[in-house]
Design an enzyme around this catalytic site. Structure first.
Site, PDB file in Angstrom:
ATOM      1  N   HIS A 194       0.681  -1.172   0.001  1.00 36.57           N
ATOM      2  CA  HIS A 194       0.035   0.090  -0.103  1.00 36.57           C
ATOM      3  C   HIS A 194       0.674   1.328   0.077  1.00 36.57           C
ATOM      4  O   HIS A 194       0.585   2.344  -0.589  1.00 36.57           O
ATOM      5  CB  HIS A 194      -1.025  -0.138   1.327  1.00 36.57           C
ATOM      6  CG  HIS A 194      -2.004  -0.883   0.972  1.00 36.57           C
ATOM      7  ND1 HIS A 194      -2.129  -2.122   1.685  1.00 36.57           N
ATOM      8  CD2 HIS A 194      -3.066  -1.143   0.253  1.00 36.57           C
ATOM      9  CE1 HIS A 194      -3.363  -2.640   1.423  1.00 36.57           C
ATOM     10  NE2 HIS A 194      -3.878  -2.169   0.290  1.00 36.57           N
ATOM     11  N   ARG A 301     -10.334   4.874  -3.194  1.00 32.03           N
ATOM     12  CA  ARG A 301      -9.915   4.283  -1.946  1.00 32.03           C
ATOM     13  C   ARG A 301     -10.241   5.274  -0.593  1.00 32.03           C
ATOM     14  O   ARG A 301      -9.561   6.167  -0.304  1.00 32.03           O
ATOM     15  CB  ARG A 301      -8.520   3.802  -2.052  1.00 32.03           C
ATOM     16  CG  ARG A 301      -8.129   2.849  -2.888  1.00 32.03           C
ATOM     17  CD  ARG A 301      -6.708   2.446  -2.593  1.00 32.03           C
ATOM     18  NE  ARG A 301      -6.033   1.462  -3.123  1.00 32.03           N
ATOM     19  CZ  ARG A 301      -5.572   1.197  -4.382  1.00 32.03           C
ATOM     20  NH1 ARG A 301      -5.425   2.334  -5.225  1.00 32.03           N
ATOM     21  NH2 ARG A 301      -5.219   0.054  -5.099  1.00 32.03           N
ATOM     22  N   ARG A 337     -15.158   3.244  -3.035  1.00 32.22           N
ATOM     23  CA  ARG A 337     -14.971   2.018  -2.342  1.00 32.22           C
ATOM     24  C   ARG A 337     -15.132   2.292  -0.615  1.00 32.22           C
ATOM     25  O   ARG A 337     -14.551   3.126  -0.470  1.00 32.22           O
ATOM     26  CB  ARG A 337     -13.636   1.356  -2.747  1.00 32.22           C
ATOM     27  CG  ARG A 337     -13.461   0.053  -1.892  1.00 32.22           C
ATOM     28  CD  ARG A 337     -12.319  -0.455  -2.178  1.00 32.22           C
ATOM     29  NE  ARG A 337     -10.994  -0.232  -1.645  1.00 32.22           N
ATOM     30  CZ  ARG A 337      -9.721  -0.718  -1.744  1.00 32.22           C
ATOM     31  NH1 ARG A 337      -9.399  -1.736  -2.434  1.00 32.22           N
ATOM     32  NH2 ARG A 337      -8.811  -0.002  -1.166  1.00 32.22           N
ATOM     33  N   GLU A 437     -11.231 -10.141  -4.144  1.00 31.32           N
ATOM     34  CA  GLU A 437      -9.856 -10.146  -3.940  1.00 31.32           C
ATOM     35  C   GLU A 437      -9.431 -11.303  -3.000  1.00 31.32           C
ATOM     36  O   GLU A 437      -8.517 -11.566  -2.362  1.00 31.32           O
ATOM     37  CB  GLU A 437      -9.413  -8.858  -3.279  1.00 31.32           C
ATOM     38  CG  GLU A 437     -10.217  -8.117  -2.415  1.00 31.32           C
ATOM     39  CD  GLU A 437      -9.789  -6.598  -2.203  1.00 31.32           C
ATOM     40  OE1 GLU A 437      -8.815  -6.251  -2.515  1.00 31.32           O
ATOM     41  OE2 GLU A 437     -10.724  -5.883  -1.549  1.00 31.32           O
ATOM     42  N   ASN A 460      -4.003  -6.963  -6.250  1.00 31.18           N
ATOM     43  CA  ASN A 460      -3.067  -7.171  -5.365  1.00 31.18           C
ATOM     44  C   ASN A 460      -3.198  -7.750  -4.207  1.00 31.18           C
ATOM     45  O   ASN A 460      -2.347  -8.803  -3.702  1.00 31.18           O
ATOM     46  CB  ASN A 460      -3.058  -5.656  -4.866  1.00 31.18           C
ATOM     47  CG  ASN A 460      -2.722  -4.264  -5.786  1.00 31.18           C
ATOM     48  OD1 ASN A 460      -2.171  -4.844  -6.969  1.00 31.18           O
ATOM     49  ND2 ASN A 460      -3.313  -3.262  -5.672  1.00 31.18           N
ATOM     50  N   ASP A 461      -4.684  -7.892  -3.942  1.00 33.38           N
ATOM     51  CA  ASP A 461      -4.937  -8.766  -2.710  1.00 33.38           C
ATOM     52  C   ASP A 461      -5.135 -10.334  -3.328  1.00 33.38           C
ATOM     53  O   ASP A 461      -4.759 -11.205  -2.375  1.00 33.38           O
ATOM     54  CB  ASP A 461      -5.912  -8.375  -1.846  1.00 33.38           C
ATOM     55  CG  ASP A 461      -5.474  -7.249  -0.885  1.00 33.38           C
ATOM     56  OD1 ASP A 461      -4.590  -7.522  -0.261  1.00 33.38           O
ATOM     57  OD2 ASP A 461      -6.020  -6.367  -0.824  1.00 33.38           O
ATOM     58  N   ARG A 471       1.784  -9.450   0.018  1.00 28.78           N
ATOM     59  CA  ARG A 471       2.270  -8.725  -1.111  1.00 28.78           C
ATOM     60  C   ARG A 471       3.285  -7.284  -0.731  1.00 28.78           C
ATOM     61  O   ARG A 471       3.891  -6.889  -1.767  1.00 28.78           O
ATOM     62  CB  ARG A 471       0.885  -7.881  -1.486  1.00 28.78           C
ATOM     63  CG  ARG A 471       0.349  -6.968  -0.341  1.00 28.78           C
ATOM     64  CD  ARG A 471      -1.171  -6.505  -0.407  1.00 28.78           C
ATOM     65  NE  ARG A 471      -0.977  -5.158  -1.188  1.00 28.78           N
ATOM     66  CZ  ARG A 471      -2.366  -4.483  -1.538  1.00 28.78           C
ATOM     67  NH1 ARG A 471      -3.438  -4.998  -1.074  1.00 28.78           N
ATOM     68  NH2 ARG A 471      -2.320  -3.374  -1.944  1.00 28.78           N
ATOM     69  N   CYS A 508      -8.769  -3.705 -10.882  1.00 28.73           N
ATOM     70  CA  CYS A 508      -8.080  -2.125 -10.419  1.00 28.73           C
ATOM     71  C   CYS A 508      -6.869  -2.477  -9.447  1.00 28.73           C
ATOM     72  O   CYS A 508      -6.609  -1.651  -8.898  1.00 28.73           O
ATOM     73  CB  CYS A 508      -9.117  -1.512  -9.445  1.00 28.73           C
ATOM     74  SG  CYS A 508      -9.780  -2.562  -8.102  1.00 28.73           S
TER      75      CYS A 508
HETATM   76  C1  PEP Z   1      -6.443  -4.760  -4.688  1.00 29.22           C
HETATM   77  O1  PEP Z   1      -6.063  -5.490  -3.680  1.00 29.22           O
HETATM   78  O2  PEP Z   1      -5.990  -5.405  -5.775  1.00 29.22           O
HETATM   79  C2  PEP Z   1      -6.851  -3.530  -4.642  1.00 29.22           C
HETATM   80  C3  PEP Z   1      -7.310  -2.662  -5.707  1.00 29.22           C
HETATM   81  O3  PEP Z   1      -7.122  -2.900  -3.241  1.00 29.22           O
HETATM   82  P1  PEP Z   1      -5.888  -2.367  -2.494  1.00 29.22           P
HETATM   83  O4  PEP Z   1      -4.519  -2.412  -3.304  1.00 29.22           O
HETATM   84  O5  PEP Z   1      -6.423  -1.076  -2.016  1.00 29.22           O
HETATM   85  O6  PEP Z   1      -5.800  -3.549  -1.404  1.00 29.22           O
HETATM   86 MG    MG Z   2      -7.309  -4.669  -1.965  1.00 30.78          MG
END
Ligand code: PEP
Ligand code: MG
Length: 580
Positions: A194, A301, A337, A437, A460-461, A471, A508
């Site tokens: 993040h 976000r 979100r 996710e 990402n998650d 991650r 995303c």
């Molecule tokens: C993700 O997990 O891909 C996502 C877009 O959410 P974040 O990166 O804010 O956890």
């Molecule tokens: Mg996420």
């Protein structure tokens, strides 16, 4: 002497500045025994730290608005009472006075003793209170170290500086914004953390995994951060500086070429229209999204509002931020979100309270929001009010099963009823979507589609949970690889399910804006990409070179791949055949 360190690019850009080191061991406590003549001074330090911690808790309590106050005041009261507990205080004084412990060591000793007492209790509730002891003593240790450590003070002035740290928490980075920081070099961490996402959003060049950064760079060393090469040049030469200036000129030129694409349609080589959405957190992101021709905001976000805010933003504060986002997009759809705090996104308001053993698998995202219905309702009311100003969709993070979406819908319904009673304008029905996710959500996506109006894949998650690889951990790069076949099959499954249900699916995660993955995502059937606005023109440029039909024909081969290396080979092989 000039020397070179290498790392992984987390946020692009170049920077030239002075190094400022923040050592990771600033929380170590000094275990050397106190000399007799030091005792009174150290006792005074200890009591100043205790008082500072009490004050922090009082301030935190004052910052809490109605809803949160109800939900966390119990925790604050418990902690305040502990700080006044005579037995605890006497024990600490004795450790310093009689045991000759320094205050930090005394606090740790006392914490270990008390935790052992709580752990031995039969009652599970009382046993769980050991966390409170832990948290309260950590608060005092931090206060103590703020008095004695220069590290915290170093974070104050950042003009012309590049931060060299082990890692940097998103909340700290948010705090440094606007103080003139030029870039970040982290000795660990990953490009999918993040903090990395936030750095991209802030346009702050960042390299991660620069192994020897803390041991070989010194405060005030001149350093050149070149994220294109993944390098930190310490003590750059005149030649390095000339190259830096040339690269700056080149970047400006490429920027001018890409700028001509701002108003161009987003199409593949074989004329398939693709939607490009923006991941927008800051007002500057919104302006950039508009300027670069985004079709809307695919991910806002909201937790960044909470991270920047120090306390909990009120309904009105949230309303203004969401309304300005909607207004800023001038009638284009905006996806807000709901709060995704927890795991590494710890907030300054104290919502993420408990020291969970495994926060990434803990109470985060919608799980946390549903734990605090009053706080969640404040956010829902702000979103509903903002949605009167333009098209808004609501996206729910970390959904695992349908009942979470049902609960969120119910809270929206109740909030609507309340707003109606208060004669506040209400928008049309808002589309409610689920982030995909969590692996269970991806596998069981058909069940979610019965309750969701749209989906957004958070790779990402999803990657971290499918691959059981953090991650943010750079030691797992060979595993945490978005080309992993298991991940690709899940993405393809979700896109296919959305298509059959005739519901939009966007993606995303960070790979949505990475041109290295554009062909792959087209091959998997993706038609909506959401990314940081700085990537919009790059992805539009790339899409125009790709043959959608040829890539879709590649999909079955990709699905049969056994390793990420095989996926990579297939894509490389096709690149020559399908690009202009
Ligand atoms: C993700 O997990 O891909 C996502 C877009 O959410 P974040 O990166 O804010 O956890
Ligand atoms: Mg996420």
């Amino acid at each position: 002497m000039r020397h070179l360190l290498t790392g992984t690019t987390a946020a692009r850009g170049m920077a030239l500045g002075r190094a400022r080191l923040v050592q990771p061991n600033r929380h170590l406590v000094d275990k050397r025994p106190l000399a007799e003549e030091e005792i009174e001074t150290e006792l005074a330090n200890l009591h100043r730290a205790l008082e500072a911690a009490r004050l922090e808790l009082r301030e935190l309590r004052e910052k809490l608005h109605g809803a949160l106050a109800c939900e966390v005041s119990e925790f604050i009261d418990t902690h305040s009472l502990l700080l006044d507990d005579q037995e605890l205080l006497r024990g600490l004084d004795d450790l310093v006075r009689i045991g000759h412990y320094r205050p930090g060591a005394a606090l740790k000793k006392q914490r270990d003793r008390l935790v052992a007492v709580f752990e031995a209790m039969d009652d599970p509730y009382l046993r769980s209170r050991k966390e409170d002891i832990d948290q309260v003593i950590n608060r005092v240790i931090s206060a103590l170290q703020r008095q004695t450590s220069v590290e915290e003070r170093k974070l104050a002035a950042r003009v012309g500086e590049i931060l060299i740290a082990d890692t940097i928490a998103p909340a700290d980075m948010a705090h440094l914004v606007g103080n003139g920081l030029l870039g970040v070099v982290a000795s660990s961490g990953s490009a999918y953390s993040h903090s990395a996402i936030l750095a991209r959003s802030l346009d702050l060049p960042m390299l991660v995994g620069v192994r020897d950064a803390l041991s070989t760079i010194h405060d005030d060393d001149l350093i050149l951060l070149d994220t294109e090469r993944g390098e930190v040049v310490v003590h750059p030469t005149a030649q390095d500086l000339a190259l830096y200036r040339a690269k700056q000129r080149e970047a400006a030129q490429e920027g001018r070429r890409l700028a001509t694409l701002a108003n161009a349609p987003t199409r593949t080589l074989d004329k398939v229209d693709i939607r490009l959405l923006a991941n927008a957190e800051m007002p500057a992101d919104i302006a950039m999204a508009r300027a670069r021709g985004a079709d809307g905001v695919g991910l806002y976000r909201t937790e960044f509002l909470f991270l920047r805010h120090k306390g909990l933003p009120s309904e009105d504060e949230q309303f203004i931020a969401y309304r300005d986002l909607v207004l800023g997009m001038g009638g284009l759809p905006v996806t807000i979100r709901t709060l995704d705090l927890g795991a590494d996104k710890a907030d300054a308001a104290g919502l993420v309270l408990r020291g969970e053993d495994n926060p990434a698998l803990g109470v985060r995202g919608v799980r946390l929001s549903l734990r605090y219905p009053a706080v969640f309702t404040t956010q829902i009311r702000a979103i509903l009010r903002a949605a009167c100003y333009g098209p808004v969709r609501v996206l729910v993070p970390m959904v695992t099963q349908p009942d979470e979406l049902i609960a969120v819908r119910t809270l929206f319904k109740l909030a609507r009823q309340d707003l109606k009673r208060e004669n506040i304008d209400l928008p049309e029905k808002l589309a409610l979507g689920a982030m995909i996710e969590v692996p269970a959500a991806a596998i069981n996506v058909r069940a979610l589609l019965e309750h969701a109006d749209f989906l957004a894949i958070g790779t990402n998650d999803l990657a971290q949970y499918v691959l059981a690889a953090d991650r943010g951990n750079d030691g797992l790069e060979n595993i945490y690889n978005p080309l992993q076949p298991a991940l690709l099959r899940l993405i393809s499954h979700v896109i296919g399910a959305g298509r059959r249900a005739k519901k939009p699916v966007s993606l995303c995660g960070e790979i949505g804006g990475d041109v290295n993955f554009t062909a792959l995502l087209l091959a998997l059937g993706l038609h909506e990409f959401s990314m940081h606005p700085s990537q919009l023109l790059h992805v539009r440029d790339r899409l125009a070179t790709l043959d959608h039909g040829a890539l879709r024909r590649l999909a079955p081969h990709l699905m049969r791949a056994h390793t990420h290396e095989q996926v990579e080979a297939l894509l490389t092989q096709l690149a020559g055949e399908t690009t202009t």
